[in-house]
Design an enzyme around this catalytic site. Structure first.
Site, mmCIF file in Angstrom:
data_model
loop_
_atom_site.group_PDB
_atom_site.id
_atom_site.type_symbol
_atom_site.label_atom_id
_atom_site.label_comp_id
_atom_site.label_asym_id
_atom_site.label_seq_id
_atom_site.Cartn_x
_atom_site.Cartn_y
_atom_site.Cartn_z
ATOM 1 C CG HIS A 6 -2.059 -0.942 1.145
ATOM 2 N ND1 HIS A 6 -1.926 -2.261 1.525
ATOM 3 C CD2 HIS A 6 -3.344 -0.797 0.726
ATOM 4 C CE1 HIS A 6 -3.085 -2.882 1.342
ATOM 5 N NE2 HIS A 6 -3.959 -2.014 0.863
ATOM 6 C CE LYS A 66 -3.934 -0.550 4.760
ATOM 7 N NZ LYS A 66 -5.152 0.112 5.296
#
Length: 238
Positions: free
Chosen positions: A149, A153
């Protein structure tokens, strides 16, 4: 907009997902966003016809048919309590919940219809089904879940990786996790089953965050009228 439009309250409206939800809901004639909740006092009280509220003002939110929550763990309890108090369904994609918050979810499901998911894409719903089947069909194989990600995140492994892991564990596998945070990756999940002389890889790559917002809005529509209980995305869309 039709007179029978579903009235939606968006909780966590200032985040990436919240902004996508607001934009896509505005394009959907079957939806009416009646309120948007942000963490701090909003600089503008009304934006494009949508009233904005601070999290501290949540109790004064207007009447709604369903709430959609993409916030942070510390903001989760109030929106869950509000939905339970008003008897309204909740769609939540807030990740990083602790065990006490998960227990609160289970308790609330006795009163309202709700769906909590780490990922609302149709592709991930299908991937979860495939992982469950593969884990049950390939006993004794190593199972590894790799997720990547964007650098912003915070939780790792991702909520989606943990959901995939639960599907694998439920069918007898013992998954291991690898997490990567780099650049602006929207979301990639690979579930790898490795046996002797062969390997199976199941992969989902998200290239646009809108798939998650569209899935959450679709789930919200489908949750209307459902009896109290905890639903999975695949229960609603597959």
């Amino acid at each position: 907009m039709t007179t029978s439009a579903v009235k939606v309250l968006i909780h966590g409206a200032s985040g990436r997902m919240g902004k996508a939800l607001l934009r896509l809901a505005a394009e959907d004639q079957t939806l009416q966003v009646v309120g948007a909740v942000v963490g701090r006092s909003p600089s503008q009280r009304v934006v494009d016809g949508v009233p904005f509220f601070a999290a501290s003002e949540l109790g004064g939110a207007p009447a709604f048919d369903v709430a959609i929550d993409f916030s942070l763990p510390q903001g989760f309890a109030p929106i869950l309590a509000l939905c339970a108090q008003r008897g309204k369904p909740l769609v939540s994609g807030t990740t990083g919940l602790d065990e006490a918050q998960r227990a609160a979810l289970r308790d609330a499901a006795q009163q309202i219809a709700l769906v909590w998911a780490s990922n609302f894409s149709l592709g991930v719903a299908v991937l979860t089904e495939l992982v469950e089947r593969a884990a049950g069909t390939l006993p004794g194989w190593d199972c590894d879940i790799l997720e990547a990600h964007h650098v912003h995140k915070q939780d790792a492994p991702s909520g989606t990786a943990l959901t995939l892991g639960e599907a694998a564990t439920g069918s007898g596998a013992q998954p291991r996790y690898v997490s990567l945070r780099a650049g602006d990756i929207v979301g990639e999940h690979t579930v790898q089953f490795t046996g002797l002389g062969e390997r199976v890889e199941l992969v989902h790559r998200a290239t646009n965050r809108d798939i998650f917002a569209r899935g959450a809005l679709h789930a919200a529509k489908l949750l209307i009228g459902k009896p109290a209980g905890s639903y999975r995305v695949r229960d609603l869309v597959l």
